[in-house]
Design an enzyme around this catalytic site. Structure first.
Site, mmCIF file in Angstrom:
data_model
loop_
_atom_site.group_PDB
_atom_site.id
_atom_site.type_symbol
_atom_site.label_atom_id
_atom_site.label_comp_id
_atom_site.label_asym_id
_atom_site.label_seq_id
_atom_site.Cartn_x
_atom_site.Cartn_y
_atom_site.Cartn_z
ATOM 1 N N GLU A 216 0.999 27.043 8.613
ATOM 2 C CA GLU A 216 -0.444 27.260 8.751
ATOM 3 C C GLU A 216 -0.893 26.801 10.136
ATOM 4 O O GLU A 216 -1.248 25.620 10.323
ATOM 5 C CB GLU A 216 -1.204 26.465 7.693
ATOM 6 C CG GLU A 216 -0.901 26.880 6.270
ATOM 7 C CD GLU A 216 -2.090 26.618 5.363
ATOM 8 O OE1 GLU A 216 -2.620 27.577 4.817
ATOM 9 O OE2 GLU A 216 -2.490 25.455 5.232
ATOM 10 N N SER B 145 -6.394 32.431 7.589
ATOM 11 C CA SER B 145 -7.234 33.636 7.644
ATOM 12 C C SER B 145 -6.551 34.879 7.073
ATOM 13 O O SER B 145 -6.724 35.988 7.592
ATOM 14 C CB SER B 145 -7.736 33.876 9.070
ATOM 15 O OG SER B 145 -8.563 32.799 9.483
ATOM 16 N N LYS C 6 -10.043 24.320 -1.799
ATOM 17 C CA LYS C 6 -10.622 23.161 -1.098
ATOM 18 C C LYS C 6 -11.731 22.554 -1.968
ATOM 19 O O LYS C 6 -11.552 22.453 -3.174
ATOM 20 C CB LYS C 6 -11.131 23.574 0.286
ATOM 21 C CG LYS C 6 -10.104 24.419 1.046
ATOM 22 C CD LYS C 6 -10.451 24.661 2.467
ATOM 23 C CE LYS C 6 -9.421 25.615 3.060
ATOM 24 N NZ LYS C 6 -9.434 25.683 4.481
ATOM 25 N N GLU D 111 -6.136 19.839 7.157
ATOM 26 C CA GLU D 111 -7.406 19.129 6.985
ATOM 27 C C GLU D 111 -7.154 17.676 6.578
ATOM 28 O O GLU D 111 -7.847 16.770 7.027
ATOM 29 C CB GLU D 111 -8.288 19.862 5.958
ATOM 30 C CG GLU D 111 -8.871 21.136 6.566
ATOM 31 C CD GLU D 111 -9.185 22.230 5.562
ATOM 32 O OE1 GLU D 111 -9.269 21.950 4.352
ATOM 33 O OE2 GLU D 111 -9.341 23.391 6.005
ATOM 34 N N ASN E 107 -6.049 28.089 -2.214
ATOM 35 C CA ASN E 107 -6.513 26.725 -1.915
ATOM 36 C C ASN E 107 -8.038 26.775 -1.870
ATOM 37 O O ASN E 107 -8.619 27.228 -0.888
ATOM 38 C CB ASN E 107 -5.950 26.266 -0.561
ATOM 39 C CG ASN E 107 -6.493 24.897 -0.167
ATOM 40 O OD1 ASN E 107 -7.061 24.191 -0.994
ATOM 41 N ND2 ASN E 107 -6.326 24.534 1.091
ATOM 42 N N GLY F 240 -9.395 29.091 8.516
ATOM 43 C CA GLY F 240 -10.845 29.189 8.356
ATOM 44 C C GLY F 240 -11.565 29.762 9.564
ATOM 45 O O GLY F 240 -12.789 29.677 9.657
ATOM 46 N N HIS G 288 -1.700 19.314 4.236
ATOM 47 C CA HIS G 288 -2.619 20.333 4.762
ATOM 48 C C HIS G 288 -3.261 19.793 6.041
ATOM 49 O O HIS G 288 -3.544 18.596 6.146
ATOM 50 C CB HIS G 288 -3.685 20.658 3.707
ATOM 51 C CG HIS G 288 -4.504 21.856 4.074
ATOM 52 N ND1 HIS G 288 -5.531 21.796 4.979
ATOM 53 C CD2 HIS G 288 -4.411 23.146 3.671
ATOM 54 C CE1 HIS G 288 -6.054 23.003 5.119
ATOM 55 N NE2 HIS G 288 -5.383 23.848 4.329
#
Ligand code: PEP
Length: 279
Positions: free
Chosen positions: A193, A238, A42, A126, A40, A199, A124
């Site tokens: 996730e 991560s 992003k 985000e 991914n 991140g 996701h």
């Protein structure tokens, strides 16, 4: 459906899964399930960087490698891997739930399919955070993706606050039941996730992730007992070249969704090698 009925159903499923320890341990191990390593990117990389990366990237035997670049790079990425006969799949990071219309800035599932995408990431954390996507939206998007021949990669996970309040199973049960309403379990991929691991450089331990993956599979078994054991559940948060092996060793972890460590071809290649057959 009424919110209180939804909460009641979630409660019933959660209690049933938690009480039946056997449903967590009696499901078959990962043998035979498809393994995935998914990048991914992003909102990173330009066209030159994308093509250089794909030129260097090698597919792995027995593992599906999927690269999800930003939307404008999907088509050139697809043309490149196709031209080089590389067994690398291209996936979108988002898809709109409607067929077409006045949705400025969005991408339709049939367009993504048309330009050669095979997968799309849905839900996701985000996007749940800044695009306010909830479980109902995730469900609509997944249905739309399936209708147009894209495989949804459905993301779910708890926040740090929810984890600290021991809400992880409750949150995941709600997310799964909401996302899967009316959807055939065997047609999708899941990615666990934990939001606190994305991140941050602080991944879940492999044992912690395995326990949660087994829980997710047990919830899926309540929806569809026959197919739950066949569903690939990936871990994301991560993952890097140093910890990938620990996740790969777990029975219910069928691959990884990688953000930061997928931006460098060397580290991403090492993660692929871990999940490739015979590694
Ligand atoms: C992600 O964004 O899906 C992700 C897993 O990111 P990272 O690997 O950087 O934690």
């Amino acid at each position: 459906m009424d919110q209180s009925i939804k909460a009641y159903i979630r409660q019933l499923v959660q209690e049933a899964v938690q009480q039946s320890a056997s449903s967590l341990s009696n499901l078959p191990s990962s043998t035979g399930r498809k393994q995935y390593v998914i990048a991914n990117w992003k909102m990173n990389k330009n066209i030159k960087e994308t093509l250089e990366f794909l030129q260097q990237l090698k597919e792995g035997t027995g593992v599906e490698v999927v690269v999800c670049p930003p939307a404008p790079l999907l088509y050139p990425a697809k043309l490149y891997v196709q031209g080089q006969n590389k067994e690398i799949q291209i996936g979108a990071q988002n898809v709109h739930q409607e067929d077409k219309g006045a949705y400025t800035g969005e991408s339709a599932a049939n367009l993504l399919k048309d330009i050669g995408c095979s997968y799309c990431i849905i839900g996701h954390s985000e996007r749940r955070q800044y695009a306010q996507e909830d479980d109902a939206t995730v469900n609509q998007k997944a249905k739309q993706a399936l209708k147009r021949g894209l495989t949804p990669i459905i993301c779910m996970g708890e926040t740090l606050e929810q984890k600290q309040q021991n809400q992880t199973e409750k949150v995941l049960t709600t997310q799964i039941l909401g996302a899967m309403d009316g959807i055939d379990v065997s047609q999708v991929i899941f990615a666990y996730e934990p939001v606190w691991a994305i991140g941050t450089g602080e991944s879940a331990t492999a044992e912690e992730a395995q326990r949660i993956h087994a829980y997710i599979r047990a919830v899926l078994a309540h929806i569809d007992k026959r197919n739950a054991e066949k569903v690939s559940i990936l871990y994301g948060g991560s993952v890097n070249e140093n910890n990938a092996q620990e996740f790969a060793a777990m029975d219910d972890i069928d691959g990884v969704l990688v953000g930061g460590a997928s931006l460098q071809v060397d580290s991403f290649q090492k993660i692929i090698a871990v999940f490739a057959k015979g590694a």
